[in-house]
Design a protein around this motif. Structure first.
Motif, PDB file in Angstrom:
ATOM      1  N   LEU A  17      -6.271   9.710  -3.679  1.00 63.42           N
ATOM      2  CA  LEU A  17      -5.668  10.530  -2.647  1.00 63.42           C
ATOM      3  C   LEU A  17      -4.447  11.167  -3.289  1.00 63.42           C
ATOM      4  N   GLY A  18      -4.551  12.443  -3.625  1.00 64.31           N
ATOM      5  CA  GLY A  18      -3.532  13.051  -4.480  1.00 64.31           C
ATOM      6  C   GLY A  18      -3.590  12.387  -5.842  1.00 64.31           C
ATOM      7  N   ASP A  19      -2.448  11.877  -6.300  1.00 65.42           N
ATOM      8  CA  ASP A  19      -2.413  11.185  -7.592  1.00 65.42           C
ATOM      9  C   ASP A  19      -2.501   9.671  -7.456  1.00 65.42           C
ATOM     10  N   ALA A  20      -2.660   9.166  -6.245  1.00 60.43           N
ATOM     11  CA  ALA A  20      -2.621   7.720  -6.004  1.00 60.43           C
ATOM     12  C   ALA A  20      -4.028   7.158  -5.825  1.00 60.43           C
ATOM     13  N   PRO A  21      -4.365   6.060  -6.520  1.00 58.73           N
ATOM     14  CA  PRO A  21      -5.653   5.410  -6.267  1.00 58.73           C
ATOM     15  C   PRO A  21      -5.695   4.869  -4.845  1.00 58.73           C
ATOM     16  N   TRP A  63     -10.541  12.593  -0.715  1.00 58.00           N
ATOM     17  CA  TRP A  63     -10.483  11.808  -1.950  1.00 58.00           C
ATOM     18  C   TRP A  63     -11.091  12.570  -3.121  1.00 58.00           C
ATOM     19  N   ARG A  64     -10.562  12.272  -4.297  1.00 57.16           N
ATOM     20  CA  ARG A  64     -11.055  12.831  -5.553  1.00 57.16           C
ATOM     21  C   ARG A  64     -11.593  11.695  -6.418  1.00 57.16           C
ATOM     22  N   ALA A  65     -12.787  11.877  -6.975  1.00 54.88           N
ATOM     23  CA  ALA A  65     -13.453  10.812  -7.725  1.00 54.88           C
ATOM     24  C   ALA A  65     -13.153  10.896  -9.216  1.00 54.88           C
ATOM     25  N   GLU A  66     -12.893   9.732  -9.824  1.00 61.05           N
ATOM     26  CA  GLU A  66     -12.776   9.604 -11.280  1.00 61.05           C
ATOM     27  C   GLU A  66     -13.594   8.396 -11.712  1.00 61.05           C
ATOM     28  N   THR A  67     -14.692   8.630 -12.428  1.00 58.94           N
ATOM     29  CA  THR A  67     -15.595   7.561 -12.856  1.00 58.94           C
ATOM     30  C   THR A  67     -15.215   7.067 -14.240  1.00 58.94           C
ATOM     31  N   ASP A  68     -15.159   5.756 -14.396  1.00 56.50           N
ATOM     32  CA  ASP A  68     -14.926   5.137 -15.701  1.00 56.50           C
ATOM     33  C   ASP A  68     -16.210   5.289 -16.513  1.00 56.50           C
ATOM     34  N   VAL A  69     -16.130   6.042 -17.605  1.00 52.88           N
ATOM     35  CA  VAL A  69     -17.337   6.394 -18.364  1.00 52.88           C
ATOM     36  C   VAL A  69     -17.757   5.297 -19.344  1.00 52.88           C
ATOM     37  N   GLY A  73      -3.540  -2.097  -7.812  1.00 51.04           N
ATOM     38  CA  GLY A  73      -4.307  -1.875  -6.598  1.00 51.04           C
ATOM     39  C   GLY A  73      -4.008  -0.497  -6.043  1.00 51.04           C
ATOM     40  N   ALA A  74      -4.177  -0.329  -4.758  1.00 53.68           N
ATOM     41  CA  ALA A  74      -3.956   0.973  -4.140  1.00 53.68           C
ATOM     42  C   ALA A  74      -2.516   1.423  -4.340  1.00 53.68           C
ATOM     43  N   GLY A  75      -2.370   2.713  -4.582  1.00 53.11           N
ATOM     44  CA  GLY A  75      -1.041   3.286  -4.752  1.00 53.11           C
ATOM     45  C   GLY A  75      -0.527   3.967  -3.510  1.00 53.11           C
ATOM     46  N   VAL A  76      -1.293   3.872  -2.423  1.00 52.11           N
ATOM     47  CA  VAL A  76      -0.899   4.510  -1.163  1.00 52.11           C
ATOM     48  C   VAL A  76      -1.487   3.694  -0.016  1.00 52.11           C
ATOM     49  N   PHE A  77      -0.690   3.497   1.029  1.00 52.15           N
ATOM     50  CA  PHE A  77      -1.123   2.813   2.240  1.00 52.15           C
ATOM     51  C   PHE A  77      -0.607   3.604   3.443  1.00 52.15           C
ATOM     52  N   ASN A  78      -1.307   3.464   4.556  1.00 53.59           N
ATOM     53  CA  ASN A  78      -0.859   3.968   5.857  1.00 53.59           C
ATOM     54  C   ASN A  78      -0.920   5.482   6.022  1.00 53.59           C
ATOM     55  N   GLU A  79      -0.876   6.224   4.970  1.00 57.87           N
ATOM     56  CA  GLU A  79      -0.916   7.680   5.090  1.00 57.87           C
ATOM     57  C   GLU A  79      -2.339   8.136   5.393  1.00 57.87           C
ATOM     58  N   PRO A  80      -2.508   9.302   6.035  1.00 55.71           N
ATOM     59  CA  PRO A  80      -3.859   9.780   6.309  1.00 55.71           C
ATOM     60  C   PRO A  80      -4.739   9.786   5.053  1.00 55.71           C
ATOM     61  N   GLY A  81      -5.893   9.123   5.167  1.00 53.35           N
ATOM     62  CA  GLY A  81      -6.806   8.992   4.049  1.00 53.35           C
ATOM     63  C   GLY A  81      -6.652   7.708   3.269  1.00 53.35           C
ATOM     64  N   MET A 130      -0.850  -1.466   8.631  1.00 52.39           N
ATOM     65  CA  MET A 130      -0.409  -2.272   7.494  1.00 52.39           C
ATOM     66  C   MET A 130       1.023  -1.907   7.169  1.00 52.39           C
ATOM     67  N   LYS A 131       1.952  -2.794   7.485  1.00 47.58           N
ATOM     68  CA  LYS A 131       3.359  -2.468   7.295  1.00 47.58           C
ATOM     69  C   LYS A 131       3.773  -2.514   5.831  1.00 47.58           C
ATOM     70  N   GLN A 132       3.008  -3.257   4.994  1.00 47.23           N
ATOM     71  CA  GLN A 132       3.286  -3.187   3.570  1.00 47.23           C
ATOM     72  C   GLN A 132       2.927  -1.798   3.049  1.00 47.23           C
ATOM     73  N   ASN A 133       3.799  -1.235   2.229  1.00 44.62           N
ATOM     74  CA  ASN A 133       3.541   0.081   1.662  1.00 44.62           C
ATOM     75  C   ASN A 133       3.258   0.035   0.168  1.00 44.62           C
ATOM     76  N   SER A 134       3.093  -1.173  -0.360  1.00 36.92           N
ATOM     77  CA  SER A 134       2.705  -1.343  -1.755  1.00 36.92           C
ATOM     78  C   SER A 134       1.936  -2.646  -1.862  1.00 36.92           C
ATOM     79  N   ALA A 135       1.224  -2.824  -2.965  1.00 33.91           N
ATOM     80  CA  ALA A 135       0.457  -4.045  -3.166  1.00 33.91           C
ATOM     81  C   ALA A 135       1.393  -5.252  -3.143  1.00 33.91           C
ATOM     82  N   THR A 136       1.094  -6.211  -2.271  1.00 35.74           N
ATOM     83  CA  THR A 136       1.942  -7.379  -2.051  1.00 35.74           C
ATOM     84  C   THR A 136       1.102  -8.638  -2.173  1.00 35.74           C
ATOM     85  N   ILE A 137       1.593  -9.649  -2.875  1.00 39.79           N
ATOM     86  CA  ILE A 137       0.857 -10.896  -3.024  1.00 39.79           C
ATOM     87  C   ILE A 137       0.530 -11.474  -1.649  1.00 39.79           C
ATOM     88  N   GLY A 138      -0.747 -11.784  -1.443  1.00 35.95           N
ATOM     89  CA  GLY A 138      -1.209 -12.339  -0.183  1.00 35.95           C
ATOM     90  C   GLY A 138      -1.721 -11.318   0.805  1.00 35.95           C
TER      91      GLY A 138
END
Length: 254
Positions: A52-56, A34-40, A129-137, A1-9
């Protein structure tokens, strides 16, 4: 995925609906870090973001309907969910859930293409959306498995404006020259009861090691670590609850 941030389409998020959210959180936490954070909030229905780190990076949810299978679902970013759903219907797809607001986070819909492959739409507000793409995990590629390639190559460009780069071996989807996914034609290797579907691939540093570790954590290996001709090294796995996903070597996307 060459996009590295959430892109329309383009793909912007992935969610795992599963019969055992706690087991899934443990498995993917071990596998991808991954680290889990549940909406209570009760109205959130147990929705859990995986970081993944601080990125969803993804989400894990309970099954919300009796007929819902345990599976990964790919979400595509759109500027206007209602208009996109109308286009999908006009092109022969269906809306399984009409657009609805999700708190102040965005607007969401569940839809299918002409062959029944399920995906979701996300019109972002507070949550992109996701704050990280392409990196391991992280999410790195999405692949449509379908028995009707001709309909798919007409449907998705009409809905999302995708480019189509086709060869005798494989078809790739992209936006403005940046490919983020592909299409595999389902053949006799797929049992008739397996529906058309979208498969997420997550980037990893070492495919062989990841496949071995996943198997040790209880996953089935559907495709052992393999070099795709003129493509990446990949593997395909099924977690203990039955959700299928792929992994590929980070840096090989596109």
């Amino acid at each position: 995925m060459k996009q590295n941030s959430a892109t329309i389409g383009a793909p912007c998020w992935v969610e795992l609906g599963t019969s055992d959210p706690a087991a899934a959180q443990s498995f993917y936490g071990e596998l991808f870090g991954w680290r889990a954070e549940t909406d209570v909030r009760p109205e959130a229905g147990g929705y859990t973001q995986m970081f993944l780190g601080d990125a969803p990076a993804a989400a894990v949810t309970p099954l919300y309907a009796p007929q819902q299978p345990t599976a990964w679902t790919v979400s595509f970013a759109v500027a206007a969910a209602d208009e996109t759903v109308a286009t999908i219907k006009a092109r022969g797809g269906r809306a399984l859930m009409e657009p609805a607001d999700v708190f102040d986070l965005g607007r969401f819909a569940v839809v299918t293409d002409t062959s029944g492959a399920v995906f979701t739409l996300w019109q972002a507000r507070a949550f992109q959306g996701a704050g990280v793409f392409n990196e391991p995990g992280a999410l790195g590629w999405v692949e449509l498995a379908t028995r009707d390639a001709e309909s798919a190559t007409a449907f998705y460009p009409a809905v999302f404006g995708w480019s189509v780069t086709a060869s005798p071996q494989y078809t790739q989807w992209g936006l403005a020259g940046a490919d983020f996914g592909g299409m595999m034609v389902m053949d006799e290797r797929f049992p008739p009861q397996v529906p058309a579907h979208w498969l997420p691939y997550f980037a990893v540093a070492d495919v062989d090691n990841t496949v071995t570790r996943a198997n040790g954590l209880g996953a089935d290996v559907l495709m052992a670590a393999t070099d795709v001709p003129d493509g990446p090294r990949i593997g395909v796995l099924r977690d203990a609850q039955g959700a299928v996903f792929g992994v590929y070597r980070a840096g090989d996307e596109g």
